[in-house]
Every structure is written in C-alpha cells, then in structure tokens.
Design an enzyme around this catalytic site. Structure first.
Site, mmCIF file in Angstrom:
data_model
loop_
_atom_site.group_PDB
_atom_site.id
_atom_site.type_symbol
_atom_site.label_atom_id
_atom_site.label_comp_id
_atom_site.label_asym_id
_atom_site.label_seq_id
_atom_site.Cartn_x
_atom_site.Cartn_y
_atom_site.Cartn_z
ATOM 1 N N ASP A 30 0.854 -1.179 0.000
ATOM 2 C CA ASP A 30 0.000 0.000 0.000
ATOM 3 C C ASP A 30 0.895 1.235 0.000
ATOM 4 O O ASP A 30 2.125 1.128 0.044
ATOM 5 C CB ASP A 30 -0.923 0.004 1.227
ATOM 6 C CG ASP A 30 -2.251 0.721 0.958
ATOM 7 O OD1 ASP A 30 -2.248 1.752 0.256
ATOM 8 O OD2 ASP A 30 -3.290 0.245 1.461
ATOM 9 N N GLY B 14 4.530 1.260 -1.638
ATOM 10 C CA GLY B 14 4.640 1.505 -3.072
ATOM 11 C C GLY B 14 3.355 2.072 -3.625
ATOM 12 O O GLY B 14 2.385 2.300 -2.903
ATOM 13 N N PHE C 239 0.772 1.297 -6.848
ATOM 14 C CA PHE C 239 0.563 0.308 -7.915
ATOM 15 C C PHE C 239 0.403 0.924 -9.296
ATOM 16 O O PHE C 239 0.344 0.213 -10.294
ATOM 17 C CB PHE C 239 -0.566 -0.673 -7.597
ATOM 18 C CG PHE C 239 -1.921 -0.092 -7.244
ATOM 19 C CD1 PHE C 239 -2.485 0.961 -7.949
ATOM 20 C CD2 PHE C 239 -2.660 -0.664 -6.211
ATOM 21 C CE1 PHE C 239 -3.740 1.444 -7.639
ATOM 22 C CE2 PHE C 239 -3.923 -0.186 -5.885
ATOM 23 C CZ PHE C 239 -4.458 0.866 -6.606
ATOM 24 N N HIS D 82 -13.147 -1.496 -7.274
ATOM 25 C CA HIS D 82 -14.316 -0.607 -7.418
ATOM 26 C C HIS D 82 -13.946 0.868 -7.358
ATOM 27 O O HIS D 82 -14.754 1.724 -7.739
ATOM 28 C CB HIS D 82 -15.389 -0.949 -6.385
ATOM 29 C CG HIS D 82 -15.052 -0.607 -4.964
ATOM 30 N ND1 HIS D 82 -15.689 -1.213 -3.901
ATOM 31 C CD2 HIS D 82 -14.167 0.253 -4.392
ATOM 32 C CE1 HIS D 82 -15.223 -0.727 -2.768
ATOM 33 N NE2 HIS D 82 -14.298 0.160 -3.037
#
Length: 378
Positions: free
Chosen positions: A241, A267, A269, A287
């Site tokens: 995260d 990090g 993504f 979502h």
C-alpha cells in the site's frame, strides 16, 4: 454465477416485504425504506456516544448509562430500547448489556474484530449523502476528507454535509484521503471494519494449504493478513500500500500477533510492480477505479504471480441482472460519488476481465452477506 436475489435472501427486492406485521402491498413498505436512516443513525450515535464501550463486559441501568455518558434527552429510553429492538443491546430486569454480536464487533477492546472504526466514519460522513441529488445532477464528487479526519482524530461527530468538487478523472482522491495523519487513521480503521466479514470468511473459504506467501494489494492496516495469517500458521504475508499506512499496518499486525510472518511493502501500484507471492488479494480495490485501471491492475497481478498462482478479488458484487443485490448497487453508487472514476461491477464482468488477462478456472463464490470472491489461476 447468479447471486442471491437480495441481501436478505427473500424473493423480492430488499425491503419489498415491508416491516413486520404490514399487509402485502402496504405503503409501509415504502415508509420503512424512507425512514431506514433512523435505524442507522441510532446505531451510529450509539458508537459516537460510547454505549458499546461502556457496556463492554458489564451491564448498566438506563440511569447509570445516561449519567456516565452525559445523555440528558427524554428520548433516552426509546434510544436504548431501539438498540434492543435492533439486536445491538439486550435488556434484563432493567439492565442493559451488549448483545453477543455487539460485544464481538463493536468492542474496542477486541481490535481483531472491532468494526466501530467504519461506523465512526459513516457517522462523521452521515450528512454527505444529503447531497446525493445535487451530485447526481451535477456529476460532481464528494470530498470526504473531513469525515476521515473527524473519525480518525476527532470525537466522531457528524462533520457537516460534505463538499462537492469537480469530478476530474485525474484527481488523486487517495492523496486527498491520506493528506493528514488523522485522515490516514480514519481511512484505515474504516476499511478494517468494512472488510471484516469478508476477511473472516476468506480465512476459511479459500484453500490456503498449498500457499506459502500471500500478498494483499491495498492492504490498509493489514486486516486481511491479520485474519488469514492468524488462522494459518504456515503462511507469510506481504501488505502492499502507500507508505503513509506503514505505521498503522505495523501496529495492527502487532496486535494480531503475526508480525514475525508479515511485512509491509510501501509503493504505488500505478508506478511500481506488485510484490510476488503465491496468492495476490485485491479486496475492495477495483471498485475505486475506472475500467482501464481495473484491467491494468489485473494484468499487473498476473505478471507478479507464478504459474499456478491465484488472484483473489473480493467485493460487494452487483448481481449479474442488476436487480436485487441492493448493497452492491448502493456501494457502487457511493463509490461513484466519492471517487474520480470508480464503479462497482458484477461477477460476470470480473470473470471476463480475469479471463482476458490470461487467468483460467475463474470462479465466483459467496463469502458473507453481500461479499463475494472471484478467484482465477495463472
């Protein structure tokens, strides 16, 4: 896979049967939906006022509760008895105590199962949805930073009616959410509560026996790893995260007693590869993003997995016919109001995305309540 016809398992849309005792076709089926916010606000105010904390492991009379918590309104008996009717409290010979479900899940002394952080966030942002009509008309989105700050570092009171801002598809909504330490705390505690039922179910519903390392992408404070590693002593876990949640991750996994088998990998993504593992989990992540980003994240997971590895996605899915899984549709609506491009999705859609990325044996299965998991094998 066809999802159940509604969250309650009854044959029509949720709420279509009306309240207990009403006749078929009664207008009370409508009125019960229209006043449903009374029930939710009673529960959320009980968290704010400290009812469940005060009753943790003990009972009190109404007079004792009111005196200890500073409750003076003459509606206090109705307030407490409504919580009895809702199944959150029990009353015996004039003394109130937490119901078993409240003692387990609304008890800050049990951090491994406490969901009150999510309820505090909902309470702080209670006024946000009063701007639903305006948001639907304008297409703008709600900046919920104030609700996160209040639930993470304030006294949990309702933080006004929210702020509508332009729905720019390039907005960094997570940068907004993580702008202050209080907002980070509010966010991760909310995510722990929101995901609790799914995380507990995943610990037993998925076959973890052949797995050695599980990676939770968008791990927040590590609630999924706390449940899964706690139930399976052979597993090691990696939480991935934004670096801002690192301290909360370390604290939560420490409370769960699994720090020796878990580590945090900070990090982004969008820019960094995902950590490698036998299973990659994305829970309540996809979502938040538009279709292109959803598919990009699925491809990244495929690249990070070994042959035979699995991607496990869990979500409050919308039923394929978009008629009956009310919670899935309301969750998607909420996401559309607070994110730059997010929307919920159906099990069929997710299956197609995984298949297009190269996954095989893609299956959708029920977890708990409105939560489902979609698993594909590389």
């Amino acid at each position: 896979m066809t999802l159940p016809r509604n969250d309650a398992g009854s044959p029509g849309p949720a709420g279509s049967q009306g309240p207990a005792g009403s006749s078929p076709g009664s207008p009370h089926a409508i009125i019960d939906i229209a006043t449903a916010f009374w029930k939710s606000k009673v529960l959320l105010s009980a968290v704010e006022l400290g009812i469940f904390t005060e009753l943790s492991g003990r009972s009190r009379t109404a007079e004792e509760l009111c005196a200890r918590l500073g409750i003076k309104g003459r509606g206090a008996p109705d307030f407490l008895n409504s919580l009895v009717s809702l199944g959150m409290l029990e009353r015996t010979e004039g003394r109130y105590r937490n119901s078993p479900v409240a003692e387990e899940y609304l008890n800050p002394h049990k951090p491994a199962t406490d969901v009150s952080g999510y309820l505090s966030f909902l309470n702080s942002g209670f006024g946000w949805w009063s701007r639903l009509s305006e948001g639907l008309r304008s297409g703008d989105r709600l900046d919920f930073s104030g609700a996160l700050a209040e639930s993470g570092g304030g006294d949990g009171r309702t933080a006004g009616d929210g702020t509508l801002v332009e729905a720019d598809a390039t907005s960094d909504t997570f940068g907004e959410a993580f702008a202050t330490p209080d907002q980070v705390t509010g966010f991760v505690r909310a995510m722990t509560g929101y995901s609790m039922g799914a995380n507990q179910a995943i610990a037993t519903a998925f076959d973890w026996k052949p797995v050695r390392t599980v990676v939770d992408v968008g791990c927040s404070e590590g609630a999924l790893l706390a449940q899964v590693l706690g139930a399976h002593e052979h597993l090691n876990g990696i939480g991935f995260d934004l670096p801002a949640v690192s301290d909360r991750f370390t604290h939560h996994l420490g409370q769960a007693g699994v720090t020796d088998r878990s580590r945090f990998a900070g990090g982004d993504f969008f820019h960094d590869p995902l950590p490698a593992g036998d299973v990659i989990v994305m829970g309540h992540v996809l979502h938040d993003w538009n279709l292109d980003i959803k598919q990009m994240l699925i491809r990244k997971a495929y690249d990070a997995l070994p042959s035979g590895g699995s991607l496990l996605i869990y979500e409050s899915l919308i039923d394929d016919d978009r008629r009956t899984n009310t919670t899935g549709m309301l969750t998607s609506l909420n996401v559309s109001l607070v994110s730059a491009g997010g929307l919920g999705y159906t099990g069929a859609q997710c299956r197609d995305w995984l298949t297009a990325a190269g996954f095989r044996s893609v299956a959708v299965s029920h977890l708990d309540g409105p939560e489902y998991m979609v698993v594909g094998v590389k």
